[in-house]
Design an enzyme around this catalytic site. Sequence first.
Site, short mmCIF file in Angstrom:
data_model
loop_
_atom_site.label_atom_id
_atom_site.label_comp_id
_atom_site.label_asym_id
_atom_site.label_seq_id
_atom_site.Cartn_x
_atom_site.Cartn_y
_atom_site.Cartn_z
N ASP A 74 -43.37 -66.43 -11.69
CA ASP A 74 -42.74 -66.56 -12.99
C ASP A 74 -42.89 -68.00 -13.47
O ASP A 74 -42.82 -68.93 -12.66
CB ASP A 74 -41.25 -66.19 -12.93
N1 LIG Z 1 -53.89 -68.41 -19.89
C1 LIG Z 1 -52.76 -69.16 -19.84
N2 LIG Z 1 -51.58 -68.54 -19.54
C2 LIG Z 1 -50.48 -69.33 -19.50
C3 LIG Z 1 -50.50 -70.72 -19.76
N3 LIG Z 1 -49.22 -71.18 -19.65
C4 LIG Z 1 -48.44 -70.12 -19.32
N4 LIG Z 1 -49.20 -69.00 -19.22
C5 LIG Z 1 -48.78 -67.62 -18.96
O1 LIG Z 1 -47.49 -67.44 -19.52
C6 LIG Z 1 -46.92 -66.31 -18.89
C7 LIG Z 1 -45.50 -66.66 -18.51
O2 LIG Z 1 -44.73 -65.51 -18.56
P1 LIG Z 1 -44.10 -64.83 -17.23
O3 LIG Z 1 -42.87 -64.10 -17.67
O4 LIG Z 1 -44.00 -65.81 -16.13
O5 LIG Z 1 -45.20 -63.77 -16.78
P2 LIG Z 1 -45.72 -62.51 -17.60
O6 LIG Z 1 -46.99 -62.90 -18.30
O7 LIG Z 1 -44.64 -61.92 -18.42
O8 LIG Z 1 -46.15 -61.51 -16.45
P3 LIG Z 1 -45.23 -60.95 -15.27
O9 LIG Z 1 -45.60 -61.73 -14.04
O10 LIG Z 1 -45.62 -59.49 -15.18
O11 LIG Z 1 -43.78 -61.15 -15.68
C8 LIG Z 1 -47.75 -66.01 -17.64
O12 LIG Z 1 -48.59 -64.89 -17.85
C9 LIG Z 1 -48.57 -67.27 -17.50
O13 LIG Z 1 -49.80 -67.02 -16.84
C10 LIG Z 1 -51.77 -71.33 -20.07
O14 LIG Z 1 -51.89 -72.53 -20.33
N5 LIG Z 1 -52.86 -70.52 -20.09
#
Ligand SMILES: Nc1nc2c(ncn2[C@@H]2O[C@H](COP(=O)(O)OP(=O)(O)OP(=O)(O)O)[C@@H](O)[C@H]2O)c(=O)[nH]1
Length: 197
Positions: A74
């Site tokens: 996360d």
């Molecule tokens: N490609 C990319 N993704 C980013 C960056 N910064 C943050 N993220 C993404 O932001 C999202 C943060 O949300 P989370 O709630 O942690 O994860 P999610 O995408 O909802 O996916 P789950 O693990 O299923 O909860 C993640 O998918 C990270 O990979 C970046 O600079 N580049």
Amino acid sequence: MELILASESASRRAMLLAAGVPVTCVGAQVDEGAIRDSLRAEGRRVRDVADALAEAKAVKVSRRHPGALVLGADSMLAFGDRHIDKAESIAAARDQLRALRGQPHSLVSAAVVALDGVPVWRHVGVARLVMRDFSDAFLEEYVAAEGEALLTTVGGYRLEGLGAQLFSAVEGDYFTVLGLPLLAVLGYLRERGVMAA
Ligand SMILES: Nc1nc2c(ncn2[C@@H]2O[C@H](COP(=O)(O)OP(=O)(O)OP(=O)(O)O)[C@@H](O)[C@H]2O)c(=O)[nH]1
């Protein structure tokens, strides 16, 4: 031993596959909001909230996949005393970027590995990013170019893409910004013999 990624994050899956780690992705369907709200109400730090969410995802999926190592993760932003998650609208993402403009913030990515419903490893990565004082005109161009992608990342930016134009400095692990403390995860997988040491 099979590695399951308890995440629907395309970025996390891409990082692991690019590093040569075969993973099966399974969404955790955890009520992140409930966990986040209760821990914030207790005054917990961003890193503790991200760690708890990563654990909840890993444990829930590992209960359904006995014998498999399950990686949950996360990411959240720490900005002053604010905990920032993915924006719910493009307007909110724009406002969030305007608030972060010209300021430092931290991006915290927690990872937890669970086996048979029990956490067996955890790591929290923290990167510090300084957003430049970009113009309103730049912000409008950026928002128009990113569109819906603004809603898929915790900071409203993809550092590996147009997001690079937002920053004057990034300190810490690039992978942590993209959503996973990858180097620590790879180190653990080598310890477990999943990868060659
Ligand atoms: N490609 C990319 N993704 C980013 C960056 N910064 C943050 N993220 C993404 O932001 C999202 C943060 O949300 P989370 O709630 O942690 O994860 P999610 O995408 O909802 O996916 P789950 O693990 O299923 O909860 C993640 O998918 C990270 O990979 C970046 O600079 N580049």
